[in-house]
Write a protein that holds these residues in place. Structure first.
Motif, mmCIF file in Angstrom:
data_model
loop_
_atom_site.group_PDB
_atom_site.id
_atom_site.type_symbol
_atom_site.label_atom_id
_atom_site.label_comp_id
_atom_site.label_asym_id
_atom_site.label_seq_id
_atom_site.Cartn_x
_atom_site.Cartn_y
_atom_site.Cartn_z
ATOM 1 N N ARG A 45 -4.219 -9.342 3.550
ATOM 2 C CA ARG A 45 -3.516 -8.096 3.855
ATOM 3 C C ARG A 45 -2.764 -8.264 5.168
ATOM 4 O O ARG A 45 -3.327 -8.711 6.170
ATOM 5 C CB ARG A 45 -4.505 -6.939 3.961
ATOM 6 N N GLU A 74 0.843 -1.180 0.000
ATOM 7 C CA GLU A 74 0.000 0.000 0.000
ATOM 8 C C GLU A 74 0.884 1.238 0.000
ATOM 9 O O GLU A 74 2.049 1.196 0.392
ATOM 10 C CB GLU A 74 -0.872 0.035 1.269
ATOM 11 N N VAL A 88 -7.208 -13.509 -0.930
ATOM 12 C CA VAL A 88 -6.529 -12.222 -0.857
ATOM 13 C C VAL A 88 -6.308 -11.893 0.624
ATOM 14 O O VAL A 88 -7.252 -11.894 1.417
ATOM 15 C CB VAL A 88 -7.350 -11.108 -1.527
ATOM 16 N N TRP A 91 -0.225 -6.615 0.519
ATOM 17 C CA TRP A 91 -1.283 -7.487 0.006
ATOM 18 C C TRP A 91 -0.669 -8.598 -0.833
ATOM 19 O O TRP A 91 0.349 -8.403 -1.510
ATOM 20 C CB TRP A 91 -2.256 -6.700 -0.864
#
Length: 571
Positions: free
Chosen positions: A401, A384, A399, A391
């Motif tokens: 994070r 990010e 998925v 991620w």
């Protein structure tokens, strides 16, 4: 304190000191007061669009569709192709469908009436306010014509307008309006298509700004402008607004930033004066410039620095001044890295091991790393903006994070992805936009983008997922974001190995083929430069999104000649 927060403090300090920033000498000329709040259809005089005398019915129909791309005076030009009854009944505002091309075929007729079947492949819809939404479906309608005083006119047609994509590009121009990402210090571009025939482009984009973000971005950006706010034109050299009394000083500074960058998107780059209810928007500050808010715009800050790395032979290298220096000694994973991403300040995330048994590690150069996950395979990690999180997609489906707490421990959270109906393939690429508000994914060779929503607890979710660039479906291998919000794509198609896809999915542009050879397995975008790894080496080409002449041949990256490696641009 963040960069934009520091900028706000500087502006506040300037206010407290009574500082005068810039001058008003280069501001626009005065205009008549005109209260504008919402973005309405253009009301300027219609251009001279009329049916050609004695046109055949099919030709008149084609000319009507071309005229439908001109919304001036409530589509007065297009209405001139209709019978009086149809003219009164037709509502062009219900939708604006964009098709690749229009096919017209005769159904039946003879004498004084004629019926036609109209077909096309829908590529998107132009929503009120100018936002383009890509769509992939068919269009079909029946339209009827009859003779009126010896001339063919359209007597029956469906509501809404249908235009060809070429007419949209000829008659409209895309511009960005900007809103702050929710709870963040960066502004997000919201691309809109504005009819090129508007009398005042400034009024158009300002009214779009006041009307609020597009539907797709509404839940991920802040909209602080009160509903009673209105733009009244340029008065005494300043952009004049009313109804902003409820805004705090911080909100006024943020509004100034949004306005400055929105005006910049239409080529107004000079310092601008802004008034609210007759007084300076921020007391003591005469003008605002892009330099005052440079850190708020990821596109501007991204262009200021370009840290290029590369992954070759399972090791990371820093590319600088025509040399590729190995990062030996800075990270222990050298010699076993399968993929990597590098964030700000020397943070890195790497995937090690062979397909079938891989490990994700997150760390800092010279400080070591921590193993955070294992899976059969991972996509390339994605940082990010501002190194807040990493991620990754595990085993093509999950998925995840990862964030680091103040204690140094890593925590993981699953990110739900609202894929379109029927899309259930493996995700091979996941990249986050410079603002973190958008995500691009490659699923079974097809390109998708989504919006990254965040709930009050910080949990992320990818929503509003749409297919982009359907002409590339099945051929996409790699994708990454460019600073201006567009996407650079690498494909297996020899005819278009590298393609630029617009931020809103409204079009694709193939980069020159020159000496690049498909498949292109990796892409990256830096400050004014596009990088691509083809079948032979890692190549570069200057980005020409600003309209400058584009090079015809790709060049090997200095320091990486003869090396087939993966380019990585740290952000």
């Amino acid at each position: 304190m963040g960069q934009v927060g520091a900028r706000i403090v500087l502006v506040a300090a300037a206010v407290a000191a009574g500082l005068v920033m810039g001058s008003c000498a280069a501001l626009p000329t005065d205009s008549e007061p005109e209260v504008i709040r919402r973005f309405d259809a253009p009301t300027q005089a219609s251009p001279d669009i009329r049916p050609e005398p004695n046109s055949d019915p099919d030709m008149l129909l084609r000319d009507f569709f071309a005229a439908s791309a001109v919304p001036a005076a409530n589509y007065e030009g297009a209405r001139s192709f209709l019978t009086e009854q149809a003219r009164q009944a037709w509502d062009p505002s219900t939708s604006t469908i964009v098709v690749d091309r229009i096919s017209i075929n005769t159904l039946a007729g003879g004498g004084e009436t004629q019926s036609f079947n109209v077909q096309g492949n829908v590529v998107g819809e132009l929503l009120p306010g100018g936002a383009f939404v890509p769509t992939r479906q068919g269009y079909e309608a029946t339209m009827e014509l009859e003779r009126v005083d010896g001339q063919w006119r359209i007597s029956s047609l469906p509501p809404g307008t249908v235009i060809e994509r070429s007419e949209m590009r000829n008659r409209y121009q895309p511009y960005n309006v900007f809103y702050y990402a929710r709870g963040a210090r960066e502004i997000v571009p919201d691309r809109r298509w504005v009819h090129a025939g508007r009398d005042s482009l400034e009024t158009a984009v300002i009214s779009l700004l006041l009307a609020g973000p597009s539907t797709r971005l509404r839940d991920v950006v802040d909209f602080e402008i009160p509903p009673e706010a209105a733009y009244t034109g340029v008065q005494d050299g300043a952009y004049a607004f009313t109804g902003l009394s409820k805004l705090s000083e911080n909100q006024r500074v943020r509004f100034a930033s949004q306005l400055v960058w929105t005006l910049s998107s239409i080529g107004i780059n000079r310092p601008v004066a802004i008034t609210a209810d007759g007084d300076p928007l921020v007391p003591g500050v005469e003008t605002f410039s892009r330099e005052d808010f440079a850190d708020a715009n990821p596109q501007a800050s991204h262009a200021a620095e370009d840290n290029l790395y590369t992954l070759a032979n399972q090791s990371l290298f820093k590319v600088d001044d025509g040399k590729a220096e190995p990062l030996d000694g800075q990270l222990a994973e050298q010699g076993s890295i399968a993929s990597a991403d590098i964030g700000a300040g020397g943070n890195y995330a790497v995937v090690t091991g062979k397909d079938g048994e891989q490990v994700l590690k997150i760390g800092e150069f010279d400080k070591g790393s921590t193993e955070v996950a294992r899976a059969k395979n991972f996509t390339r990690p994605a940082y990010e903006r501002g190194k807040a999180g990493v991620w990754v997609v595990a085993d093509g489906k999950r998925v995840v994070r990862f964030t680091r707490a103040a204690t140094g421990e890593f925590a993981s959270s699953d990110v739900a992805v609202d894929m379109p109906d029927g899309v259930d393939g493996s995700i091979s690429v996941l990249r986050l936009s410079p603002t973190g508000v958008r995500a691009v994914m490659v699923v079974e060779g097809t390109l998708y983008t989504g919006i990254v929503e965040q709930d009050q607890g910080g949990q992320r979710r990818i929503t509003n997922v749409l297919e982009y660039a359907p002409d590339l479906a099945g051929n996409v291998i790699a994708a990454d974001w460019q600073a201006d919000g567009s996407i650079v794509v690498g494909t297996s198609n020899p005819g278009s190995p590298v393609v630029r896809v617009e931020q809103d999915g409204s079009g694709t542009t193939g980069k020159p083929i020159g000496n690049i050879t498909a498949p292109v397995v990796a892409v990256a975008a830096g400050a004014g430069m596009v990088y691509a790894t083809d079948a032979n080496a890692v190549l570069q080409m200057p980005d020409s999104a600003d309209g400058a002449a584009e090079a015809t041949n790709w060049r090997e990256v200095p320091g990486l000649q003869g090396v087939r490696s993966v380019p990585i641009v740290a952000r």
